[in-house]
Design an enzyme around this catalytic site. Structure first.
Site, PDB file in Angstrom:
ATOM      1  N   ASP A 132      -1.762   3.597  -4.732  1.00 36.18           N
ATOM      2  CA  ASP A 132      -2.570   2.761  -3.849  1.00 36.18           C
ATOM      3  C   ASP A 132      -2.082   1.316  -3.730  1.00 36.18           C
ATOM      4  OD1 ASP A 132      -4.830   2.603  -2.060  1.00 36.18           O
ATOM      5  OD2 ASP A 132      -5.705   1.246  -3.535  1.00 36.18           O
ATOM      6  N   GLY A 184      -4.715   9.065   5.309  1.00 36.02           N
ATOM      7  CA  GLY A 184      -4.846  10.460   5.681  1.00 36.02           C
ATOM      8  C   GLY A 184      -3.545  11.151   6.010  1.00 36.02           C
ATOM      9  N   GLY A 197      -1.318  12.034   3.858  1.00 34.21           N
ATOM     10  CA  GLY A 197      -0.965  12.977   2.794  1.00 34.21           C
ATOM     11  C   GLY A 197      -0.150  12.388   1.667  1.00 34.21           C
ATOM     12  N   LYS A 198      -0.214  11.081   1.482  1.00 37.66           N
ATOM     13  CA  LYS A 198       0.578  10.434   0.425  1.00 37.66           C
ATOM     14  C   LYS A 198       0.180  10.938  -0.963  1.00 37.66           C
ATOM     15  CE  LYS A 198      -0.658   6.279   1.616  1.00 37.66           C
ATOM     16  NZ  LYS A 198      -1.492   6.623   2.789  1.00 37.66           N
ATOM     17  N   GLY A 244       2.509   5.290   4.403  1.00 40.39           N
ATOM     18  CA  GLY A 244       2.009   6.009   5.571  1.00 40.39           C
ATOM     19  C   GLY A 244       0.576   5.627   5.861  1.00 40.39           C
ATOM     20  N   ARG A 284      18.923  13.059  15.215  1.00 43.51           N
ATOM     21  CA  ARG A 284      18.910  14.397  14.611  1.00 43.51           C
ATOM     22  C   ARG A 284      20.070  14.550  13.637  1.00 43.51           C
ATOM     23  NH1 ARG A 284      15.879  18.485  16.701  1.00 43.51           N
ATOM     24  NH2 ARG A 284      17.451  20.011  16.103  1.00 43.51           N
ATOM     25  N   HIS A 315       0.846  -1.199   0.000  1.00 45.49           N
ATOM     26  CA  HIS A 315       0.000   0.000   0.000  1.00 45.49           C
ATOM     27  C   HIS A 315       0.879   1.246   0.000  1.00 45.49           C
ATOM     28  CE1 HIS A 315      -3.331   2.646   0.662  1.00 45.49           C
ATOM     29  NE2 HIS A 315      -2.818   3.107   1.790  1.00 45.49           N
TER      30      HIS A 315
END
Length: 316
Positions: free
Chosen positions: A182, A161, A163-164, A158, A251, A143
């Protein structure tokens, strides 16, 4: 995902390319090879006639038919019986050679598909071996949105929802290309290669919330879509509210790791989704960083080395 191919499917898929004619054993069209059915004792899926370790598709060239003709009647019949008894997917005769009548009769009696092609033996071998290996290779559907970014295949994953699709749309507007949205399908065509393609139903389409289904080819042109691409990087979008705060080391190096897909570990970079972050720029940067790392260039490692050298010089 289990894959298989029947004699009829193989014939139909290669008929035009190899100019195949089906001359006997038509009732055996449902004979099938399943993915993973090959074993160490069988040399290959397709190969020249081998009675001891038979191939699934036995190719009979000039030398193989000449060898059959050199046998006496008893040996010839025993050999044909051995060829038929192992139930090959098909027999293929090259260079439009005449099919021996006893072989044709045995193929009809046993429902063994028998084909004739004008191609030379090595052409039959190359085409059939490649096609069978690719068709029966391990495959999986993941997916996400699969794209070509800076000439490498990048899978954007991800939660729903995250934002892919919006990210993919922004990347398309920046000149990158869509392979599949998809449900891209990945096939392991070599020990270290995953080839990603788009299911026919979803070809050229991208679904974006609020806009519905978009035809990328119509909106951005033919150059905005790509038929297939090798998977080299996964960019995973995550919501930082549910994730721990990155350590100082993360980081420096970023949140990178790998994801196991079939038999391969694919490099993975995780990008937190937060208001104000330009995910398209970050995804491009992640892709460029991956390319640098494949060339042995690691900015984080360079900084750590500089820092260590500085500390050593200042230590009395």
């Amino acid at each position: 995902m289990n894959t298989s191919i029947t004699a009829r499917e193989l014939f139909d898929q290669q008929r035009d390319k190899l100019a195949l004619r089906w001359v006997a054993g038509q009732k055996g069209e449902h004979r099938e090879i399943q993915a993973g059915s090959n074993n160490a004792r069988r040399p290959s899926l397709a190969g020249y006639l081998n009675v001891i370790y038979p191939n699934k598709v036995q190719i009979l060239g000039t030398e193989e038919l000449a060898w059959l003709d050199s046998l006496d009647a008893r040996q010839r019949w025993e050999t044909i019986e051995k060829i038929i008894q192992v139930q090959p997917l098909a027999l293929a005769i090259s260079k439009n050679q005449s099919c021996p009548e006893d072989l044709r009769a045995a193929a009809d009696e046993s429902n063994t598909p028998l084909w004739i092609s004008p191609k030379r033996g090595h052409e039959l071998l190359n085409h059939l071996s490649y096609h069978l290996a690719r068709t029966l290779a391990p495959r999986v559907t993941l997916h996400g949105v699969f794209m070509e970014i800076y000439s490498i295949g990048v899978l954007i994953t991800g939660e729903a929802g995250s934002g892919k699709s919006e990210l993919a749309l922004e990347l398309l507007s920046r000149g990158h290309r869509l392979v599949a949205d998809d449900a891209p399908e990945f096939t392991q065509i070599a020990p270290d290669v995953l080839d990603g393609t788009c299911p026919e139903l979803l070809q050229d389409l991208l679904e974006v919330r609020g806009l519905g289904v978009l035809n990328v080819r119509d909106m951005f042109g033919d150059t905005a879509v790509k038929k297939n691409k090798y998977l080299r990087l996964i960019v995973h979008l995550t919501r930082p509210m549910t994730e721990p705060t990155p350590s100082g080391y993360e980081r420096l190096t970023g949140d990178s790791g790998s994801r196991h897909v079939l038999d391969l570990d694919v490099p993975l970079i995780t990008l937190p989704v937060m208001p104000g972050r330009n995910l398209a720029v970050l995804t491009e940067a992640a892709t460029r960083l991956h390319i640098l790392r494949t060339k042995g260039i690691d900015p984080a490692a360079m900084f750590i080395a500089r820092h260590s050298n500085l500390l050593e010089r200042r230590t009395p």
